[in-house]
Design a protein around this motif. Structure first.
Motif, short mmCIF file in Angstrom:
data_model
loop_
_atom_site.label_atom_id
_atom_site.label_comp_id
_atom_site.label_asym_id
_atom_site.label_seq_id
_atom_site.Cartn_x
_atom_site.Cartn_y
_atom_site.Cartn_z
N MET A 89 8.43 1.40 -1.80
CA MET A 89 7.04 1.63 -2.19
C MET A 89 6.87 3.03 -2.76
SD MET A 89 5.22 0.01 1.21
CE MET A 89 3.57 0.37 0.58
N VAL A 90 5.90 3.16 -3.67
CA VAL A 90 5.58 4.46 -4.26
C VAL A 90 4.45 5.10 -3.45
CG1 VAL A 90 4.71 5.68 -6.28
CG2 VAL A 90 6.29 3.77 -6.57
N ASP A 91 4.69 6.29 -2.96
CA ASP A 91 3.66 7.06 -2.25
C ASP A 91 3.23 8.18 -3.19
OD1 ASP A 91 1.99 8.30 -0.48
OD2 ASP A 91 3.59 9.23 0.70
N GLN A 92 2.09 7.98 -3.85
CA GLN A 92 1.60 8.97 -4.83
C GLN A 92 0.71 9.98 -4.13
OE1 GLN A 92 -0.14 7.28 -8.35
NE2 GLN A 92 -0.58 9.26 -9.28
N ALA A 114 10.47 3.80 2.09
CA ALA A 114 10.70 2.46 2.64
C ALA A 114 9.36 1.86 3.06
CB ALA A 114 11.64 2.56 3.83
N PRO A 115 9.24 0.54 3.01
CA PRO A 115 7.97 -0.09 3.41
C PRO A 115 7.65 0.18 4.87
CG PRO A 115 9.70 -1.73 3.13
CD PRO A 115 10.25 -0.45 2.59
N GLN A 116 6.47 0.72 5.12
CA GLN A 116 6.07 1.07 6.48
C GLN A 116 5.68 -0.15 7.30
OE1 GLN A 116 6.30 4.35 7.59
NE2 GLN A 116 7.34 4.50 5.62
N ALA A 117 5.24 -1.20 6.62
CA ALA A 117 4.75 -2.38 7.33
C ALA A 117 5.83 -2.99 8.21
CB ALA A 117 4.25 -3.42 6.34
N ALA A 118 7.10 -2.86 7.82
CA ALA A 118 8.20 -3.45 8.57
C ALA A 118 8.39 -2.78 9.93
CB ALA A 118 9.50 -3.36 7.77
N GLU A 166 2.50 10.42 -17.70
CA GLU A 166 3.07 9.26 -17.04
C GLU A 166 4.33 9.63 -16.27
OE1 GLU A 166 3.82 6.18 -19.87
OE2 GLU A 166 1.70 5.61 -20.05
N VAL A 167 4.55 8.93 -15.16
CA VAL A 167 5.78 9.06 -14.38
C VAL A 167 6.40 7.67 -14.30
CG1 VAL A 167 6.83 9.68 -12.19
CG2 VAL A 167 4.83 10.95 -13.02
N ASP A 168 7.63 7.53 -14.80
CA ASP A 168 8.33 6.24 -14.81
C ASP A 168 9.17 6.11 -13.55
OD1 ASP A 168 9.52 3.87 -15.41
OD2 ASP A 168 10.73 4.63 -17.08
N VAL A 169 8.87 5.10 -12.73
CA VAL A 169 9.64 4.88 -11.50
C VAL A 169 10.49 3.61 -11.60
CG1 VAL A 169 7.93 6.07 -10.09
CG2 VAL A 169 7.74 3.59 -10.41
N ASP A 170 10.64 3.07 -12.81
CA ASP A 170 11.37 1.82 -12.98
C ASP A 170 12.81 1.97 -12.48
OD1 ASP A 170 10.99 -0.87 -13.94
OD2 ASP A 170 12.54 -0.42 -15.41
N GLY A 171 13.20 1.07 -11.57
CA GLY A 171 14.56 1.08 -11.06
C GLY A 171 14.85 2.15 -10.03
N LYS A 172 13.85 2.90 -9.60
CA LYS A 172 14.06 3.97 -8.62
C LYS A 172 14.07 3.40 -7.20
CE LYS A 172 13.95 6.84 -12.03
NZ LYS A 172 15.23 7.33 -12.60
N ASP A 173 14.80 4.08 -6.33
CA ASP A 173 14.96 3.61 -4.95
C ASP A 173 14.42 4.65 -3.98
OD1 ASP A 173 15.66 1.99 -2.85
OD2 ASP A 173 17.77 1.79 -3.42
N VAL A 174 14.46 4.30 -2.70
CA VAL A 174 13.98 5.18 -1.64
C VAL A 174 14.66 6.55 -1.76
CG1 VAL A 174 13.90 5.54 0.85
CG2 VAL A 174 13.49 3.26 -0.10
N GLY A 175 13.87 7.59 -1.67
CA GLY A 175 14.39 8.95 -1.77
C GLY A 175 14.06 9.62 -3.10
N PHE A 176 13.73 8.83 -4.11
CA PHE A 176 13.37 9.40 -5.41
C PHE A 176 12.05 10.15 -5.27
CE2 PHE A 176 10.97 8.94 -9.44
CZ PHE A 176 11.83 9.62 -10.28
#
Length: 202
Positions: free
Chosen positions: A116-119, A176-180, A138-148
């Protein structure tokens, strides 16, 4: 950079009663100031002004009543319920002059999997030429993973535009998704029902 021409009238009556009278005529009280000049009190057409203010950092070319100036909206008062513009402060600017404004930050692309993106910042402060203020960044997050993560200094600003705020400020990061990590609502309710009240346990 969007530039809108708006016809102005000089305003000679002041106070709440005069302001209400102006608004009933679908007009908006305004003050034009800056560059060491005496503030000029104006009346602007309400509908045209409302349309112009839909664009962030719109450059307004104020004309009429002896006024022919470029200005940026620096203070807009709106009715808290109906949303119409009640008053606007306009800052005088000149072509070629540098101004400091806030521009919106837009996120594009999709992160990997369930990340998830936390802006943290939805806008950043920049310095730009008054007639070339960017509509946003603009900020491109395409293909980015946790830690970016992206800080203000990482933003790709247009030529001639510089960051005016804290370069180390966090704009966004991928988490990482917090809901889990939290029990589902139904599970939490069942757990609560299974707990005996403190009085009954005694």
């Amino acid at each position: 950079m969007s530039e809108v021409r708006i016809a102005a009238e000089l305003r000679s009556e002041f106070g709440k009663g005069a302001a209400r009278k102006i608004r009933r005529a679908d007009k908006v009280p305004a003050v034009l100031y800056g560059h060491g000049t005496e503030p000029r009190h104006l009346t602007l057409p309400g509908h045209e002004l409302l349309l112009a203010l839909r664009t962030a950092n719109v450059l307004i070319h104020v004309e009429g009543a002896g006024v022919d100036e470029l200005a940026l909206p620096k203070g807009v008062q709106r009715d808290p319920i109906k949303g119409f513009v009640e008053h606007v402060d306009l800052l005088l600017v000149k072509r070629g002059e540098k101004v400091t404004v806030e521009i919106p930050v837009t996120v594009t692309g999709e992160v990997i999997g369930s990340a998830m993106v936390d802006q943290q910042l939805v806008a950043v402060s920049v310095e730009a030429e008054a007639t070339h203020i960017p509509s946003g960044v603009e900020v491109d997050v395409d293909g980015k993973d946790v830690g970016f993560a992206v800080s203000a200094a990482d933003l790709q600003l247009p030529n001639g535009v510089t960051l005016a705020g804290d370069p180390e400020a966090l704009v966004l990061h991928v988490v990482a998704p917090q809901a889990a990590e939290l029990p589902a609502e139904g599970e939490a309710a069942e757990a609560a029902e299974g707990e005996a009240p403190a009085e009954a346990a005694e």
